[in-house]
Design a protein around this motif. Sequence first.
Motif, PDB file in Angstrom:
ATOM      1  N   ILE A   1      -1.789   6.718  -0.856  1.00 53.43           N
ATOM      2  CA  ILE A   1      -0.712   7.512  -1.447  1.00 53.43           C
ATOM      3  C   ILE A   1      -1.356   8.756  -2.054  1.00 53.43           C
ATOM      4  O   ILE A   1      -2.311   8.657  -2.826  1.00 53.43           O
ATOM      5  CB  ILE A   1       0.033   6.735  -2.541  1.00 53.43           C
ATOM      6  CG1 ILE A   1       0.711   5.507  -1.945  1.00 53.43           C
ATOM      7  CG2 ILE A   1       1.061   7.639  -3.226  1.00 53.43           C
ATOM      8  CD1 ILE A   1       1.457   4.683  -2.969  1.00 53.43           C
ATOM      9  N   TRP A   2      -0.821   9.926  -1.712  1.00 58.00           N
ATOM     10  CA  TRP A   2      -1.299  11.179  -2.266  1.00 58.00           C
ATOM     11  C   TRP A   2      -0.419  11.564  -3.437  1.00 58.00           C
ATOM     12  O   TRP A   2       0.806  11.566  -3.334  1.00 58.00           O
ATOM     13  CB  TRP A   2      -1.224  12.307  -1.232  1.00 58.00           C
ATOM     14  CG  TRP A   2      -2.295  12.269  -0.209  1.00 58.00           C
ATOM     15  CD1 TRP A   2      -3.457  12.983  -0.212  1.00 58.00           C
ATOM     16  CD2 TRP A   2      -2.319  11.481   0.994  1.00 58.00           C
ATOM     17  NE1 TRP A   2      -4.195  12.672   0.913  1.00 58.00           N
ATOM     18  CE2 TRP A   2      -3.520  11.757   1.667  1.00 58.00           C
ATOM     19  CE3 TRP A   2      -1.448  10.557   1.566  1.00 58.00           C
ATOM     20  CZ2 TRP A   2      -3.861  11.164   2.863  1.00 58.00           C
ATOM     21  CZ3 TRP A   2      -1.782   9.958   2.757  1.00 58.00           C
ATOM     22  CH2 TRP A   2      -2.977  10.263   3.394  1.00 58.00           C
ATOM     23  N   VAL A   3      -1.063  11.898  -4.560  1.00 53.56           N
ATOM     24  CA  VAL A   3      -0.375  12.400  -5.738  1.00 53.56           C
ATOM     25  C   VAL A   3      -1.187  13.597  -6.208  1.00 53.56           C
ATOM     26  O   VAL A   3      -2.281  13.436  -6.739  1.00 53.56           O
ATOM     27  CB  VAL A   3      -0.297  11.342  -6.865  1.00 53.56           C
ATOM     28  CG1 VAL A   3       0.488  11.881  -8.032  1.00 53.56           C
ATOM     29  CG2 VAL A   3       0.324  10.063  -6.360  1.00 53.56           C
ATOM     30  N   GLY A   4      -0.642  14.778  -5.983  1.00 54.63           N
ATOM     31  CA  GLY A   4      -1.418  15.978  -6.283  1.00 54.63           C
ATOM     32  C   GLY A   4      -2.679  15.974  -5.428  1.00 54.63           C
ATOM     33  O   GLY A   4      -2.608  15.814  -4.216  1.00 54.63           O
ATOM     34  N   THR A   5      -3.832  16.070  -6.070  1.00 60.70           N
ATOM     35  CA  THR A   5      -5.100  16.045  -5.334  1.00 60.70           C
ATOM     36  C   THR A   5      -5.699  14.646  -5.278  1.00 60.70           C
ATOM     37  O   THR A   5      -6.748  14.453  -4.686  1.00 60.70           O
ATOM     38  CB  THR A   5      -6.111  16.997  -6.002  1.00 60.70           C
ATOM     39  OG1 THR A   5      -6.299  16.601  -7.366  1.00 60.70           O
ATOM     40  CG2 THR A   5      -5.624  18.446  -5.940  1.00 60.70           C
ATOM     41  N   LYS A   6      -5.030  13.684  -5.897  1.00 60.60           N
ATOM     42  CA  LYS A   6      -5.543  12.311  -5.920  1.00 60.60           C
ATOM     43  C   LYS A   6      -5.015  11.521  -4.730  1.00 60.60           C
ATOM     44  O   LYS A   6      -3.863  11.675  -4.331  1.00 60.60           O
ATOM     45  CB  LYS A   6      -5.126  11.580  -7.204  1.00 60.60           C
ATOM     46  CG  LYS A   6      -5.720  12.158  -8.459  1.00 60.60           C
ATOM     47  CD  LYS A   6      -5.286  11.354  -9.665  1.00 60.60           C
ATOM     48  CE  LYS A   6      -5.898  11.948 -10.929  1.00 60.60           C
ATOM     49  NZ  LYS A   6      -5.661  11.096 -12.085  1.00 60.60           N
ATOM     50  N   VAL A   7      -5.871  10.661  -4.206  1.00 58.06           N
ATOM     51  CA  VAL A   7      -5.464   9.711  -3.177  1.00 58.06           C
ATOM     52  C   VAL A   7      -5.798   8.326  -3.711  1.00 58.06           C
ATOM     53  O   VAL A   7      -6.932   8.065  -4.105  1.00 58.06           O
ATOM     54  CB  VAL A   7      -6.205   9.935  -1.838  1.00 58.06           C
ATOM     55  CG1 VAL A   7      -5.759   8.901  -0.810  1.00 58.06           C
ATOM     56  CG2 VAL A   7      -5.978  11.347  -1.323  1.00 58.06           C
ATOM     57  N   VAL A   8      -4.791   7.461  -3.743  1.00 61.29           N
ATOM     58  CA  VAL A   8      -4.977   6.108  -4.250  1.00 61.29           C
ATOM     59  C   VAL A   8      -4.587   5.135  -3.144  1.00 61.29           C
ATOM     60  O   VAL A   8      -3.524   5.281  -2.539  1.00 61.29           O
ATOM     61  CB  VAL A   8      -4.105   5.859  -5.506  1.00 61.29           C
ATOM     62  CG1 VAL A   8      -4.224   4.435  -5.986  1.00 61.29           C
ATOM     63  CG2 VAL A   8      -4.473   6.832  -6.610  1.00 61.29           C
ATOM     64  N   GLU A   9      -5.442   4.172  -2.878  1.00 60.76           N
ATOM     65  CA  GLU A   9      -5.133   3.118  -1.915  1.00 60.76           C
ATOM     66  C   GLU A   9      -4.322   2.052  -2.641  1.00 60.76           C
ATOM     67  O   GLU A   9      -4.725   1.568  -3.702  1.00 60.76           O
ATOM     68  CB  GLU A   9      -6.420   2.492  -1.363  1.00 60.76           C
ATOM     69  CG  GLU A   9      -7.254   3.451  -0.529  1.00 60.76           C
ATOM     70  CD  GLU A   9      -6.752   3.566   0.900  1.00 60.76           C
ATOM     71  OE1 GLU A   9      -6.194   2.590   1.431  1.00 60.76           O
ATOM     72  OE2 GLU A   9      -6.924   4.655   1.484  1.00 60.76           O
ATOM     73  N   VAL A  10      -3.175   1.705  -2.082  1.00 64.40           N
ATOM     74  CA  VAL A  10      -2.268   0.752  -2.714  1.00 64.40           C
ATOM     75  C   VAL A  10      -2.051  -0.441  -1.792  1.00 64.40           C
ATOM     76  O   VAL A  10      -1.833  -0.271  -0.591  1.00 64.40           O
ATOM     77  CB  VAL A  10      -0.910   1.423  -3.036  1.00 64.40           C
ATOM     78  CG1 VAL A  10       0.107   0.407  -3.526  1.00 64.40           C
ATOM     79  CG2 VAL A  10      -1.104   2.525  -4.066  1.00 64.40           C
ATOM     80  N   ASN A  11      -2.122  -1.634  -2.361  1.00 65.65           N
ATOM     81  CA  ASN A  11      -1.791  -2.861  -1.628  1.00 65.65           C
ATOM     82  C   ASN A  11      -0.304  -3.122  -1.784  1.00 65.65           C
ATOM     83  O   ASN A  11       0.150  -3.526  -2.851  1.00 65.65           O
ATOM     84  CB  ASN A  11      -2.581  -4.057  -2.173  1.00 65.65           C
ATOM     85  CG  ASN A  11      -4.043  -3.965  -1.820  1.00 65.65           C
ATOM     86  OD1 ASN A  11      -4.405  -3.522  -0.744  1.00 65.65           O
ATOM     87  ND2 ASN A  11      -4.885  -4.373  -2.742  1.00 65.65           N
ATOM     88  N   PHE A  12       0.447  -2.864  -0.724  1.00 70.92           N
ATOM     89  CA  PHE A  12       1.877  -3.121  -0.719  1.00 70.92           C
ATOM     90  C   PHE A  12       2.136  -4.525  -0.204  1.00 70.92           C
ATOM     91  O   PHE A  12       1.605  -4.917   0.828  1.00 70.92           O
ATOM     92  CB  PHE A  12       2.608  -2.152   0.209  1.00 70.92           C
ATOM     93  CG  PHE A  12       2.792  -0.776  -0.359  1.00 70.92           C
ATOM     94  CD1 PHE A  12       3.814  -0.511  -1.259  1.00 70.92           C
ATOM     95  CD2 PHE A  12       1.953   0.252   0.033  1.00 70.92           C
ATOM     96  CE1 PHE A  12       3.996   0.767  -1.757  1.00 70.92           C
ATOM     97  CE2 PHE A  12       2.121   1.533  -0.462  1.00 70.92           C
ATOM     98  CZ  PHE A  12       3.143   1.785  -1.367  1.00 70.92           C
ATOM     99  N   ILE A  13       2.978  -5.253  -0.906  1.00 72.17           N
ATOM    100  CA  ILE A  13       3.466  -6.530  -0.411  1.00 72.17           C
ATOM    101  C   ILE A  13       4.720  -6.216   0.395  1.00 72.17           C
ATOM    102  O   ILE A  13       5.658  -5.584  -0.107  1.00 72.17           O
ATOM    103  CB  ILE A  13       3.787  -7.490  -1.576  1.00 72.17           C
ATOM    104  CG1 ILE A  13       2.520  -7.749  -2.393  1.00 72.17           C
ATOM    105  CG2 ILE A  13       4.376  -8.790  -1.036  1.00 72.17           C
ATOM    106  CD1 ILE A  13       2.770  -8.442  -3.708  1.00 72.17           C
TER     107      ILE A  13
END
Length: 172
Positions: free
Chosen positions: A109-121
Amino acid sequence: MSVSSSHTEDLVLKPKRGKMQARPALSFSDEDKVGTYQPHDEALMVTLQIRGYDVRRVLVDQSSGAEIMYPDLYKGLKLKPEDLVSYDSPLVGFDRNTIIPRDMIRLPIWVGTKVVEVNFIVVDAYSPYTAILAKLWLHAIEAVSSTLHLKVKFPSGDYIKELIGSQTMARQ
């Protein structure tokens, strides 16, 4: 460095290499309500970039402990069963019914310049949302959310960035 007392609630002082550095604080004021209809009881729904696609109707729920993906998003991202990993712990939905998850998938998921890997159920259940982002995601981007102000604020370098929720989207 001197800071007048009227500005101290807006700044957080952090030491940096022996010096004091002023950084903006993650806070909300009445100015953050501009552009919203008040009073309201809408959920905080935002549009985010997930796996490179703009995804609407993402609920930000700071009381939830799990990131959830619903069938419309799963299909819309053209995910396949082989993209999933096993997840077999039951969930309790908003309506207090038990939901058996399909499986889990990790997506950026991109938020601004950050990219975070998210574990979606991934769940097979109806929802007016495409996904739910919870405490884990908020903590990963060091964010603070406000349903009153319909915003998520997070640090980005020396600035505070905002995700602005949509009352129109929440009402549909």
